[in-house]
Scaffold this active site. Sequence first.
Site, PDB file in Angstrom:
ATOM      1  N   GLU A  51      48.165  22.439  -2.430  1.00 44.66           N
ATOM      2  CA  GLU A  51      47.233  23.014  -1.459  1.00 44.66           C
ATOM      3  C   GLU A  51      46.323  24.077  -2.077  1.00 44.66           C
ATOM      4  OE1 GLU A  51      46.956  22.236   1.846  1.00 44.66           O
ATOM      5  OE2 GLU A  51      48.476  20.666   1.729  1.00 44.66           O
ATOM      6  N   ASP A  69      36.831  19.053   5.572  1.00 40.30           N
ATOM      7  CA  ASP A  69      37.648  17.877   5.890  1.00 40.30           C
ATOM      8  C   ASP A  69      37.631  17.564   7.382  1.00 40.30           C
ATOM      9  OD1 ASP A  69      39.117  19.982   6.852  1.00 40.30           O
ATOM     10  OD2 ASP A  69      41.014  19.385   5.919  1.00 40.30           O
ATOM     11  N   THR A  74      40.620  26.177   7.140  1.00 45.27           N
ATOM     12  CA  THR A  74      41.988  25.967   6.686  1.00 45.27           C
ATOM     13  C   THR A  74      42.459  27.283   6.098  1.00 45.27           C
ATOM     14  OG1 THR A  74      41.653  23.622   6.206  1.00 45.27           O
ATOM     15  CG2 THR A  74      43.462  24.719   5.065  1.00 45.27           C
TER      16      THR A  74
END
Length: 266
Positions: A51, A69, A74
């Site tokens: 990640e 995305d 995020t």
Amino acid sequence: MLAVPVAAHATGAAPAAALPASAAPAAAVKATGLDDPAKKDIAMQIVSSAENSSLDWKAQYKYIEDIDDGRGYTAGIIGFCSGTGDMLDLVEYYTQVKPGNVLAKYLPALRKVDGTDSHKGLDPNFTKDWAKAAQDPEFKKAQDHERDRVYFDPAVKQGKSDGVGTLGQFIYYDAIVMHGDGGDPTSFRNIRKRALGKAKPPAQGGNETTWLNAFLDARVWAMKQEEAHSDTSRVDTAQRVFLKKGNLGLATPLDWKVYGDSFHIG
């Protein structure tokens, strides 16, 4: 990721015959899988390598960006997303334990952008305030709490129900982190369902390695359904490497690659 905490739903193995209280080993109450603190830390490091390209997962509480995305921002130690509900759940929980925190004012906006990639009501200061919140020990605890509630605990519970060891529990955890456990075809539960069409988990009489290979095959299929996840190296050059070596206990040392970068845990 979909923040839909779901109880484990598979039929687990029949419980072992109970030992008399006097004969029960003291170690029986200890964590014996991925929930062992040392193994959990290893799990977090491996996920962070994929990640965040770093083993230092504890440095990721402050992380936040839009990685394009379709999930909005995020952020944090597990990639909470503004567009999938788990970031909203996190900030709501944080606000319950610490009313008036620096992120509380964004709750109306987070509710509105849920399900979209919009930043409306979040920009221009949300990322700065997220980093500020990450200096608060209570926010770190809140991230840990939501990671466990939504992702870690359900994965370990399902893994133990299926009779898989520490590696298998980690394989489940990494899948639920990326795919969530909602009702869509690429969710964790449906990856598992797809694998059940090819093999059986140990709790149903199957071979553990055969089962985990079938699960990883289904996971790769799910990843390839979405461009943002189409690089399957976190399976091919990491989890599959551990499995091929027969390291079902996720014992160190561990060596793997993700997206071409090499990592080692001694």
